[in-house]
Design an enzyme around this catalytic site. Structure first.
Site, PDB file in Angstrom:
ATOM      1  NE  ARG A   1      36.017  35.281  32.975  1.00 38.49           N
ATOM      2  CZ  ARG A   1      35.054  36.195  33.679  1.00 38.49           C
ATOM      3  NH1 ARG A   1      34.044  36.424  32.800  1.00 38.49           N
ATOM      4  NH2 ARG A   1      35.281  36.900  34.642  1.00 38.49           N
TER       5      ARG A   1
ATOM      6  CB  SER B   1      36.320  41.624  43.044  1.00 38.44           C
ATOM      7  OG  SER B   1      36.776  40.343  43.299  1.00 38.44           O
TER       8      SER B   1
END
Length: 409
Positions: free
Chosen positions: A99, A182
């Site tokens: 990230r 997911s």
């Protein structure tokens, strides 16, 4: 909702969710959207993202697709592995470490194109919204951030699909129903969460795993490899020099073939809830064992123990999104200093989900066979010295013992 947005840089995968976000930004804010797609080794073809962005009216000069695999491993994964970082003792931080790089590139592109905002597709329940936004604000304090999942009124998957249909957003057949779970993936790992994985008592279905074969199905033959290190970073496998990304790719192949790197974890999210995830980090699992192996003969006891004490704090900083914080950078400086002599070769055996160090050597080894041998004739260590050493260390215990005996007396 901020209405004065003129241009926004969106972290864009090309998938259904970020395509819906792209159109939602255009319709809700009336702003120009710039897309950024990062190749972090997720194993997907990224050119379709370019075509889809163009189809949705994004100017070619405002579509950014960058191959970040080498930078990702060299500047983020490897520094983290110098610390042997594991969140809550087991998680190798595959999602967390990606990230800050994505956030950094978004800010760089925002500056380049004169954008006044950035946007991401992270939900309002997870850690990624925190990681992205802490990165944005650390690098560009006055940037505006749009987090659609915290703003829009969509309450269901059906509502998202209806919005996509109303705006002619292409929907693949497998995206019309609820996804069974997911997935996030990059060169370091894959993670799966939600739906069929939400009950922590139920074993994950085998189809969830995408980076490793089952340990039960792995070969009945041991795979033996060597990994070479220079100043704490892996540089070669079986004496073949490789770039950081190529080396991790090779370790992933070896780990996959031997069923190495699976983790079924219930973790504590930064936002406060517990979450069950299935992680696969085949190459990283091998790399961690190899790195600890070479450190075992090259790090002084005090340095090694201090690193182990600091590691949980370092791992927590990365997990919580504080990569660009001064405390993470301070810890990194200490960790990197410790790696000055972490150079040498480790021999490992891979077998049915397990990785085991079976040999290690270094030109800077602190292992002295003359000191540890049980053979007669060793002159480097006088056994009689141990008596005084033990008595000095026992002094306070003897004093306490005498007091306790008097108190009972």
């Amino acid at each position: 909702m901020q209405k004065d947005i003129k241009r926004v840089v969106l972290a864009y995968s090309g998938g259904l969710d970020t395509s819906i976000i792209l159109k939602w930004l255009q319709t809700t804010y009336g702003c120009e959207v710039v897309t950024f797609t990062a190749d972090l080794g997720q194993g997907e073809e990224l050119e379709p993202a370019r075509k889809k962005a163009e189809l949705m009216g994004i100017k070619p000069e405002h579509i950014f697709i960058e191959d970040l695999r080498e930078e990702f491993v060299r500047d983020y994964v490897f520094p983290m592995f110098r610390a042997n970082a594991q969140y809550e003792g087991v998680y190798l931080l595959g999602t967390s470490i990606a990230r800050p790089l994505i956030a950094k590139k978004q800010i760089e592109i925002a500056r380049k194109v004169g954008a006044d905002a950035v946007s991401h597709g992270a939900t309002g329940k997870g850690n990624d919204q925190v990681r992205f936004e802490l990165g944005y604000y650390a690098l560009e304090p006055d940037i505006k951030v749009i987090a659609p999942w915290r703003e829009w009124d969509f309450k269901s998957r059906e509502a998202l699909i209806a919005f996509a249909e109303a705006h002619q957003i292409p929907i693949a057949k497998d995206k019309r129903g609820e996804a069974p779970f997911s997935v996030d993936a990059n060169l370091l790992h894959s993670s799966s969460e939600g739906k069929v994985l939400e009950d922590p008592w139920v074993e994950p279905p085998e189809y969830v795993h995408m980076r490793t074969i089952s340990p039960e199905d792995a070969p009945d033959v041991v795979t033996e490899i060597t990994v070479d290190f220079e100043k704490g970073d892996a540089v070669a496998i079986n004496c073949e020099k490789l770039s950081p990304a190529a080396l991790l790719t090779k370790l992933n192949e070896l780990g996959r073939a031997n069923g190495i790197g699976r983790l079924d974890l219930v973790e504590n999210r930064f936002v406060g809830m517990k979450s069950r995830g299935v992680y696969e980090t085949p190459g990283g699992t091998i790399l961690l064992e190899a790195h600890r192996g070479i450190e075992s003969i090259t790090l002084d006891r005090g340095a090694a123990h201090l690193k182990d004490e600091l590691m949980p704090k370092y791992a927590e900083l990365i997990y919580n999104g504080f990569w660009f914080s001064p405390e993470r950078e301070m810890l990194q400086a200490l960790i990197d200093k410790s790696q000055q002599f972490v150079t040498g070769r480790v021999r490992l055996k891979l077998y049915k989900g397990n990785v085991r160090v079976v040999g290690r050597q270094s030109p800077f080894s602190l292992y002295d066979q003359d000191l540890v041998t049980f053979e007669e004739g060793a002159v480097a260590y006088d056994h009689r010295d141990a008596a005084g050493f033990i008595k000095l260390n026992a002094l306070r215990l003897r004093t306490l013992g005498k007091r306790d005996r008097r108190s009972k007396g």
